[in-house]
Design a protein around this motif. Structure first.
Motif, PDB file in Angstrom:
ATOM      1  N   MET A 262       0.899  -1.156   0.093  1.00 13.44           N
ATOM      2  CA  MET A 262       0.053   0.199  -0.130  1.00 13.44           C
ATOM      3  C   MET A 262       0.812   1.253  -0.135  1.00 13.44           C
ATOM      4  N   LEU A 263       1.943   1.428   0.841  1.00 11.16           N
ATOM      5  CA  LEU A 263       2.698   2.416   0.959  1.00 11.16           C
ATOM      6  C   LEU A 263       3.595   2.613  -0.436  1.00 11.16           C
ATOM      7  N   ARG A 264       4.043   1.683  -0.907  1.00 10.27           N
ATOM      8  CA  ARG A 264       4.736   1.628  -2.220  1.00 10.27           C
ATOM      9  C   ARG A 264       3.768   2.278  -3.492  1.00 10.27           C
ATOM     10  N   ALA A 265       2.535   1.413  -3.515  1.00  8.43           N
ATOM     11  CA  ALA A 265       1.581   2.053  -4.634  1.00  8.43           C
ATOM     12  C   ALA A 265       1.122   3.578  -4.394  1.00  8.43           C
ATOM     13  N   ALA A 266       1.058   3.882  -3.230  1.00  5.77           N
ATOM     14  CA  ALA A 266       0.561   5.228  -3.228  1.00  5.77           C
ATOM     15  C   ALA A 266       1.769   6.088  -3.555  1.00  5.77           C
ATOM     16  N   ALA A 267       3.079   5.688  -3.143  1.00  4.60           N
ATOM     17  CA  ALA A 267       4.136   6.535  -3.253  1.00  4.60           C
ATOM     18  C   ALA A 267       4.477   6.498  -4.868  1.00  4.60           C
ATOM     19  N   GLU A 268       4.150   5.477  -5.523  1.00  5.55           N
ATOM     20  CA  GLU A 268       4.187   5.480  -6.843  1.00  5.55           C
ATOM     21  C   GLU A 268       3.440   6.422  -7.601  1.00  5.55           C
ATOM     22  N   LYS A 269       2.268   6.556  -7.206  1.00  2.26           N
ATOM     23  CA  LYS A 269       1.427   7.537  -7.787  1.00  2.26           C
ATOM     24  C   LYS A 269       1.598   8.901  -7.132  1.00  2.26           C
ATOM     25  N   GLY A 270       2.522   9.054  -6.407  1.00  4.63           N
ATOM     26  CA  GLY A 270       2.980  10.404  -6.100  1.00  4.63           C
ATOM     27  C   GLY A 270       1.934  11.046  -4.964  1.00  4.63           C
ATOM     28  N   TRP A 271       0.819  10.193  -4.178  1.00  5.04           N
ATOM     29  CA  TRP A 271       0.039  10.265  -3.141  1.00  5.04           C
ATOM     30  C   TRP A 271       0.790  10.571  -1.857  1.00  5.04           C
ATOM     31  N   LEU A 272       1.724   9.816  -1.495  1.00  2.00           N
ATOM     32  CA  LEU A 272       2.262  10.213  -0.273  1.00  2.00           C
ATOM     33  C   LEU A 272       3.765   9.718  -0.160  1.00  2.00           C
ATOM     34  N   ILE A 273       4.486  10.058   0.858  1.00  2.00           N
ATOM     35  CA  ILE A 273       5.916   9.903   0.695  1.00  2.00           C
ATOM     36  C   ILE A 273       6.384   8.560   1.462  1.00  2.00           C
ATOM     37  N   TYR A 274       6.890   7.465   0.567  1.00  2.00           N
ATOM     38  CA  TYR A 274       7.303   6.230   1.311  1.00  2.00           C
ATOM     39  C   TYR A 274       7.931   6.286   2.354  1.00  2.00           C
ATOM     40  N   GLU A 275       9.133   6.825   2.263  1.00  2.00           N
ATOM     41  CA  GLU A 275      10.016   6.956   3.527  1.00  2.00           C
ATOM     42  C   GLU A 275       9.305   7.394   4.733  1.00  2.00           C
ATOM     43  N   ASP A 276       8.446   8.622   4.893  1.00  2.00           N
ATOM     44  CA  ASP A 276       8.095   9.177   5.760  1.00  2.00           C
ATOM     45  C   ASP A 276       7.176   8.397   6.343  1.00  2.00           C
ATOM     46  N   CYS A 277       5.879   7.714   5.480  1.00  2.00           N
ATOM     47  CA  CYS A 277       4.971   6.902   5.877  1.00  2.00           C
ATOM     48  C   CYS A 277       5.576   5.526   6.550  1.00  2.00           C
ATOM     49  N   LEU A 278       6.458   5.029   5.962  1.00  2.00           N
ATOM     50  CA  LEU A 278       7.356   3.729   6.656  1.00  2.00           C
ATOM     51  C   LEU A 278       7.591   3.964   7.868  1.00  2.00           C
ATOM     52  N   MET A 279       8.286   5.323   8.242  1.00  2.00           N
ATOM     53  CA  MET A 279       9.123   5.571   9.490  1.00  2.00           C
ATOM     54  C   MET A 279       7.848   5.686  10.342  1.00  2.00           C
ATOM     55  N   GLU A 280       6.932   6.280  10.088  1.00  2.00           N
ATOM     56  CA  GLU A 280       5.813   6.527  10.955  1.00  2.00           C
ATOM     57  C   GLU A 280       4.950   5.223  11.345  1.00  2.00           C
ATOM     58  N   SER A 281       4.900   4.315  10.436  1.00  2.00           N
ATOM     59  CA  SER A 281       4.137   3.104  10.627  1.00  2.00           C
ATOM     60  C   SER A 281       5.044   2.290  11.617  1.00  2.00           C
ATOM     61  N   LEU A 282       6.335   2.276  11.311  1.00  2.00           N
ATOM     62  CA  LEU A 282       7.015   1.383  12.299  1.00  2.00           C
ATOM     63  C   LEU A 282       7.306   2.005  13.680  1.00  2.00           C
ATOM     64  N   LEU A 283       7.371   3.498  13.666  1.00  2.00           N
ATOM     65  CA  LEU A 283       7.005   4.138  15.017  1.00  2.00           C
ATOM     66  C   LEU A 283       5.902   3.925  15.721  1.00  2.00           C
ATOM     67  N   THR A 284       4.820   3.751  15.093  1.00  2.00           N
ATOM     68  CA  THR A 284       3.395   3.284  15.554  1.00  2.00           C
ATOM     69  C   THR A 284       3.521   1.864  16.272  1.00  2.00           C
ATOM     70  N   LEU A 285       4.248   1.072  15.449  1.00  2.00           N
ATOM     71  CA  LEU A 285       4.217  -0.303  15.879  1.00  2.00           C
ATOM     72  C   LEU A 285       5.123  -0.425  17.190  1.00  2.00           C
ATOM     73  N   LYS A 286       6.175   0.408  17.241  1.00  2.00           N
ATOM     74  CA  LYS A 286       6.851   0.547  18.595  1.00  2.00           C
ATOM     75  C   LYS A 286       5.916   1.154  19.732  1.00  2.00           C
ATOM     76  N   ARG A 287       5.146   2.029  19.562  1.00  2.00           N
ATOM     77  CA  ARG A 287       4.512   2.801  20.328  1.00  2.00           C
ATOM     78  C   ARG A 287       3.549   1.785  21.007  1.00  2.00           C
ATOM     79  N   ALA A 288       3.001   1.130  20.087  1.00  2.00           N
ATOM     80  CA  ALA A 288       1.888   0.239  20.559  1.00  2.00           C
ATOM     81  C   ALA A 288       2.206  -1.085  21.536  1.00  2.00           C
ATOM     82  N   GLY A 289       3.945  -1.095  21.480  1.00  2.00           N
ATOM     83  CA  GLY A 289       4.252  -1.928  22.225  1.00  2.00           C
ATOM     84  C   GLY A 289       5.291  -3.052  21.625  1.00  2.00           C
TER      85      GLY A 289
END
Ligand code: PBG
Length: 309
Positions: A262-289
């Motif tokens: 999902m991240l890659r596909a949206a980034a390919e379309k220019g709809w979001l920035i892969y790197e930023d959304c990846l890091m935010e996703s991973l940090l969320t997983l950390k924050r969740a525990g």
């Protein structure tokens, strides 16, 4: 200064798809940036992984159809593709943790994680097959065997078999709470491992259930799991948090193929920035525990962290 949770490369695990051949790379169309790799290329990738400070790799073999059968016999061959890969990685990178998947699906002509008997998954007849697979992986040099099959009683069956084989130090990283999720689609494309009939809902969990995760946790703790994983990741952040509050074991999260796609596909379309959304996703997983995170973005994340992202 006031940030509460941090990502570090050592918490990450990179899943790798292994295939036969030499200089053989097959890109996975639904997972841009990921490929099935032959052993020589896996060794090169592993060098980057170690360099980046990532703790481990999770290995998934791609098995040709003519080697698949109903009881996954190819999974215990001492010179099988996975076993060869484990041996080569261990001798070249002794410090890299090798995590192997225990489930019938890549080897099964039915594409299910357990054995299909008279059209039904037979839980108890699957256990000795899973245990033999785990022993074969441990004997080749796997550090952590990771049962992803969701059969009941498999953690104790595997622990007993490992101990009897003298593999007392091989750890079991349990896919403890694995949902019957639609986010695994790209992974099944990568390994051509989709169920040939039916679905996995008789053994993977109902996305509507949370209390059941605690039952799975209690069973895995009692049976000797060394970590408990929740899978998929982001859509189940509440379940990661629940396990974190209920257990002293390390909790792992699997940011699965569909989440990455999902991240890659949206980034390919220019709809979001892969790197930023990846890091935010991973940090969320950390924050969740989550203590440990399996992600196809592990190398990207580790490299961003080096730049003090
Ligand atoms: C196989 C297995 C699956 C994944 C990891 N191990 C697929 C499934 O259960 O069908 C999914 C990983 C991903 O989607 O990234 N037992």
């Amino acid at each position: 200064m006031i940030r509460e949770n941090e990502l570090a490369a050592r918490h990450l695990v990179l899943p790798l798809f292994v295939q036969e051949g030499q200089a053989n790379e097959t890109p996975i169309s639904s997972m841009p940036g990921q490929s099935r790799l032959s052993l020589d290329l896996i060794l090169r990738r592993a060098e980057e992984v170690v360099e980046a400070g990532i703790s481990g790799v999770a290995l998934f073999p791609s098995i040709p159809d003519d080697e698949k059968d109903t009881v996954a016999s190819a999974s215990t061959k001492p010179d099988g593709l996975l076993q060869k890969t484990i041996r080569a990685l261990k001798s070249n990178f002794p410090e890299l943790l090798l995590i192997t998947d225990v489930a019938l699906d890549p080897y099964s002509s039915d594409g299910h994680d357990g054995v299909l008997i008279d059209g039904r998954i037979d839980n108890d007849q699957s256990l000795p097959i899973l245990a033999a697979m785990a022993v074969s992986q441990a004997e080749a040099g796997a550090d952590i065997v990771a049962p992803s099959d969701m059969m009941d009683g498999r953690i104790s069956a595997i622990r007993d078999a490992l101990d009897q084989a003298g593999k007392v130090e091989t750890a079991i990283g349990s896919y403890c709470v694995k949902y019957a999720s639609s986010f695994y689609g790209p992974f099944r494309e990568a390994l051509d491992s989709a169920p040939r009939g039916g679905d996995k809902k008789t053994y993977q969990m109902d996305p509507g259930n949370a209390r059941e995760a605690l039952r799975e946790l209690r069973l895995d703790e009692a049976e000797g799991a060394d970590w408990v994983m929740v899978k998929p990741g982001l859509p189940y952040a509440d379940i990661i948090h629940l396990l974190r509050t209920e257990t002293d074991l390390p909790v792992a999260a699997y940011h699965v193929s569909g989440e990455y796609a999902m991240l890659r596909a949206a980034a390919e379309k220019g709809w979001l920035i892969y790197e930023d959304c990846l890091m935010e996703s991973l940090l969320t997983l950390k924050r969740a525990g989550a203590d440990i995170i399996f992600t196809y973005g592990a190398l990207d994340a580790a490299n961003l962290l080096r730049e003090e992202y």
